[in-house]
Every structure is written in C-alpha cells, then in structure tokens.
Write a protein that holds these residues in place. Structure first.
Motif, short mmCIF file in Angstrom:
data_model
loop_
_atom_site.label_atom_id
_atom_site.label_comp_id
_atom_site.label_asym_id
_atom_site.label_seq_id
_atom_site.Cartn_x
_atom_site.Cartn_y
_atom_site.Cartn_z
N SER A 1 -7.95 7.69 -10.18
CA SER A 1 -7.02 6.60 -9.87
C SER A 1 -7.75 5.42 -9.26
O SER A 1 -8.56 5.57 -8.33
N HIS A 2 -7.48 4.24 -9.79
CA HIS A 2 -7.93 3.00 -9.17
C HIS A 2 -6.97 2.73 -8.02
O HIS A 2 -5.77 3.02 -8.12
N VAL A 3 -7.50 2.18 -6.94
CA VAL A 3 -6.72 2.02 -5.71
C VAL A 3 -6.83 0.58 -5.22
O VAL A 3 -7.95 0.11 -4.99
N ASP A 4 -5.71 -0.12 -5.09
CA ASP A 4 -5.76 -1.48 -4.53
C ASP A 4 -6.34 -1.36 -3.12
O ASP A 4 -5.70 -0.82 -2.22
N SER A 5 -7.56 -1.89 -2.92
CA SER A 5 -8.29 -1.57 -1.68
C SER A 5 -8.61 -2.78 -0.83
O SER A 5 -9.46 -2.73 0.06
N PHE A 6 -7.91 -3.88 -1.12
CA PHE A 6 -8.20 -5.15 -0.47
C PHE A 6 -7.65 -5.17 0.96
O PHE A 6 -6.49 -4.84 1.19
N ASP A 7 -8.50 -5.51 1.91
CA ASP A 7 -8.09 -5.75 3.30
C ASP A 7 -7.30 -4.60 3.93
O ASP A 7 -7.46 -3.46 3.56
N SER A 8 -6.38 -4.95 4.90
CA SER A 8 -5.83 -3.85 5.73
C SER A 8 -4.83 -3.00 4.95
O SER A 8 -4.78 -1.78 5.14
N SER A 9 -4.07 -3.61 4.02
CA SER A 9 -3.15 -2.76 3.25
C SER A 9 -3.97 -1.80 2.37
O SER A 9 -3.62 -0.64 2.17
N GLY A 10 -5.10 -2.29 1.91
CA GLY A 10 -5.99 -1.44 1.11
C GLY A 10 -6.54 -0.29 1.94
O GLY A 10 -6.63 0.85 1.48
N GLN A 11 -6.90 -0.59 3.18
CA GLN A 11 -7.44 0.46 4.07
C GLN A 11 -6.43 1.58 4.26
O GLN A 11 -6.76 2.76 4.22
#
Ligand SMILES: O=c1cc[nH]c(=O)[nH]1
Length: 432
Positions: A135-145
């Motif tokens: 799975s690719h995971v939206d990992s941008f910034d704090s929501s990504g974390q």
C-alpha cells in the motif's frame, strides 16, 4: 463442491485443478492430464503446513474438481484512503478532481478513520484470497505521520495473515527537505519503501535533480522505490524516459518499481519497444493499474475514449520486464469501485488488456511476477515444501471463475480460515 479429506491425523489432501504454469517441473507430474485451459488434476498432500506430496489423479468431464491457486497478491493499493468515496466523491472523474478531493480528505483524517479503512481493506483482502498487499501511504507532514503510525501497527497486527508493505507517498520535492529525510530514515527503519509521483508537465532539469536526490536517498537508506509514473495520456513515456536518463548517470543497488506507466501504452510500436528494452536493462518492475487508468485518463465530456492509456503489459513482458497488475484505489476519489478482489481484477483484465489466466505470462501478473516485485519469501510456485497457502475456488474452470467472482476458501499454512465472520482476527484459524 470443495473436495478435501484427511488421510491421517496430520495429513490432509485436496483434490483440485492446478494451473500447469505454476507447478514446478516434477518428473512425476509429466503424465498429468492438462485441460484445454492449462489445468492439471492433482491430489495435494499437506503436512505440517507445507505441501508434502503432489499426486497425479484422473479427471473426467463428469467429475467436478475445484480450481486451486496460491494465495494471490495486491501489489499496489491505497488502504489509507480506501472507502472515502462517499464523503469525498469525484463525480467528474478527472485526475485533477481526484487529487483535490484526496487533499481535502487528508485535512480531516483521524487515526481512527485510517484504522477503520485499513482494517476493512485487510479483512477483504484476506477473505478474497490475498496473501500480501503493498500500500502506498499519503505520508506528507503531520497527517502523514499519524497515518504511517496507524498502518505500522496494522502491519504488525496482520502479519500472520496478510503481509503488508508500506510505501511513503509524497511529492518528490519533499525528499529534499529535512522532514523528508527524517521520514526516509523512519521508513527505512520500519522496512518500508520510498514513493513519489511523476506526471506532466515535465520540467526536465528540475525533475532530473529531484530524481537524483530521491534515488540517492533511497539507496543510502537501503529502501526499495515504488513510484507513480506517467499516470496521464499526455507526453507519452515522458517520466519514465527521465528516470532512465538519471539511472544511466548513477549506480543503484535497490529494487525499483514504476507503477502506472499508462501513457507509455500510447507510444508507436518502435519507440515503445526501444523504451521497454531500456526499462528491462535497468531491471525496473512495472505495475499496471487498469481500473484507475481506464476511469480517470483520456477523459473528454462528449466522447468515449477509444485509445486507452495503460502500461503496455505484453510489450514490456516481451522485452523481459517483470510486470504485475494491481487494483489500486478502492472506493475513493480516484476510483469509485473495487473491493480488494483479485479474481474480479483478473476478470476485468481479460477485457481491459486481453490478459488470460490460462496463459503463463498472463497468470504471472497476479502470482509469480507480483511476488517478485514484492520480494516475497515464496514466489508462488507450487512445489514440494512450499507453504500450503492456497485459495480454493468454487469453480471448475477458468471461464467459470472469471464469469462471476467465485465463492472461495482460503488456506494459510495448512489451516482453512474461517472468513465468514471477520470481526475477530483470533477466530480466523480453523484447526479442525
Ligand atoms: O491514490 C492515488 C494517488 C495517485 N494516483 C492514483 O492513481 N491514486
């Protein structure tokens, strides 16, 4: 319909039709019958969680046997955003609106929402006969974390049933920042992969710099790469050409997968062949994603598209490229359908790309090819000593299995899984 029996307390047998192209060449199997669809009637003896013996059996038109496959593989999913279509629909069906709705959805993400979507995705995957999901995971910034944190836990909670691989999906620019480099370190420590997106307009000089930074970072971290490339009908093959240009300048020691490669399919045959050969020479794997591509790309309000942007699966395979087919988005702004069902994807791929499961290379896109991309411990070849990790279909032919998604039973390490009630993971393993 499902023919199984126990021959002694710890040996059980399954009589089934098994694709010839997935059976290791055993001398003893040379006399096995092969149906016109390339299926062999075999008795599979299972002991201590592994295939212990394979016996040739006779099969007549009147006796009905079920089709048995290794558990299948989902090489490209987005379980963090699955099932968000209802709250974030994209009725225009354009790429731009999908991205916009996706970014809107990220603003209101909570850890609980991500957990619910991911669990639902994993349950469906297990039930439908999948053994590994990337799975690719939206990992941008704090929501990504936060998303990454949840999926890291899901990965370990599910490891007994479905292997989950995570790819950090961020814009390529992010990998040049301090936050990006910290993320890469974290992903590396957790055994994940680095991802990104390359779509037009391609600003060559800038893109090349970003790619060098990205590749070198992944190489330093020892992380594989899985990147969205050329998900477009514009500038055919523009992104993959830049990847190859950069790979010619540097030495890498990490596996590279390019997902989509949709516009490449629009190239004329000669340039396409040359490009496919260059992709093969760098051992780049490709994941074709027909559902999302057919839905989003080559759109125009008043015409139905005739030329469809999709990775040229057969031309890539003919050039020696390892190709898999993935389901991609499931019920989210990028694609409103899908259900983590590899048999439905196989059936759709027959129509989308003329990929037939009775053909060795066709079947490999869901089995051995996908296993190689994900570097799974088991390549999916059915052989003595391989794990008894199967999906048994209520169908006695490929045509039957492709006509309606069949009812199926899932076996993990010799145990049938109770998939009717997936509310409790502890209840999955049936030791009967
Ligand atoms: O979720 C995503 C992101 C990029 N491209 C897709 O097809 N899906």
């Amino acid at each position: 319909m499902f023919a199984q029996k126990k021959t002694s307390p710890n040996i059980q047998c399954i009589d089934a039709l098994v694709p010839r192209s997935l059976i290791a060449c055993g001398k003893g199997l040379l006399q096995a019958q092969i149906t016109e669809e390339g299926l062999c009637p075999l008795r599979m003896h299972i002991k201590d969680g592994c295939l212990n013996e394979i016996e040739v059996i006779q099969h007549s038109k009147e006796s009905s046997l079920s089709l048995l496959l290794p558990r299948l593989i989902e090489p490209h999913a987005h379980i963090d955003k699955a099932f968000t279509w209802k709250s974030f629909p994209n009725f225009s069906g354009t790429y731009q609106n999908a991205l916009q709705a996706n970014l809107e959805e990220q603003k209101g993400r909570t850890m609980q929402k991500v957990r619910d979507r991911a669990e639902r995705s994993m349950k469906l995957s297990l039930k439908n006969g999948i053994r590994a999901v990337r799975s690719h995971v939206d990992s941008f910034d704090s929501s990504g974390q936060q998303t990454w944190e949840v999926l890291k836990n899901i990965k370990s909670e599910w490891e007994e049933f479905v292997e989950l691989q995570l790819v950090a999906l961020v814009p390529l620019e992010y990998w040049t920042t301090k936050r990006g480099k910290d993320l890469a370190r974290q992903v590396s420590a957790e055994g994940g992969l680095l991802g990104g997106v390359i779509v037009p307009p391609y600003h060559k000089a800038n893109l090349r710099e970003l790619l060098i930074n990205f590749f070198c970072l992944a190489n330093d971290m020892g992380c594989g790469i899985d990147i969205h490339v050329d998900e477009t009908s514009l500038t055919p093959g523009g992104g993959i050409r830049e990847i190859i240009y950069v790979l010619e300048q540097i030495d890498l020691d990490i596996p590279i997968t390019c997902s989509h490669l949709s516009s490449m399919g629009l190239l004329p045959s000669n340039p396409l062949k040359l490009l496919a050969e260059r992709i093969a020479s760098f051992n780049i794997n490709v994941v074709a994603l027909p559902f999302t591509n057919f839905w989003l790309l080559a759109r125009s309000d008043k015409t139905s598209p005739i030329r469809r942007p999709i990775a040229p699966i057969k031309q890539l395979q003919n050039a020696g490229v390892n190709v898999a087919i993935g389901g991609d988005n499931v019920q989210d702004p990028w694609y409103p359908g899908g259900n983590f069902d590899p048999l439905s994807l196989m059936a759709a791929s027959m129509a989308f790309a003329q990929i037939a499961p009775w053909n060795r290379l066709g079947l490999s896109t869901f089995t051995t090819g996908a296993a190689r991309i994900m570097q799974l411990e088991w390549d999916g070849i059915i052989d003595i000593g391989c794990p008894a990790d199967f999906v048994l279909l209520d169908a006695d032919s490929w045509a039957g299995a492709m006509s309606t998604p069949p009812i199926r039973k899932v076996m993990i390490n010799g145990h049938w899984i109770e998939t009717d009630d997936l509310s409790l993971k502890e209840g999955f393993l049936s030791h009967a």
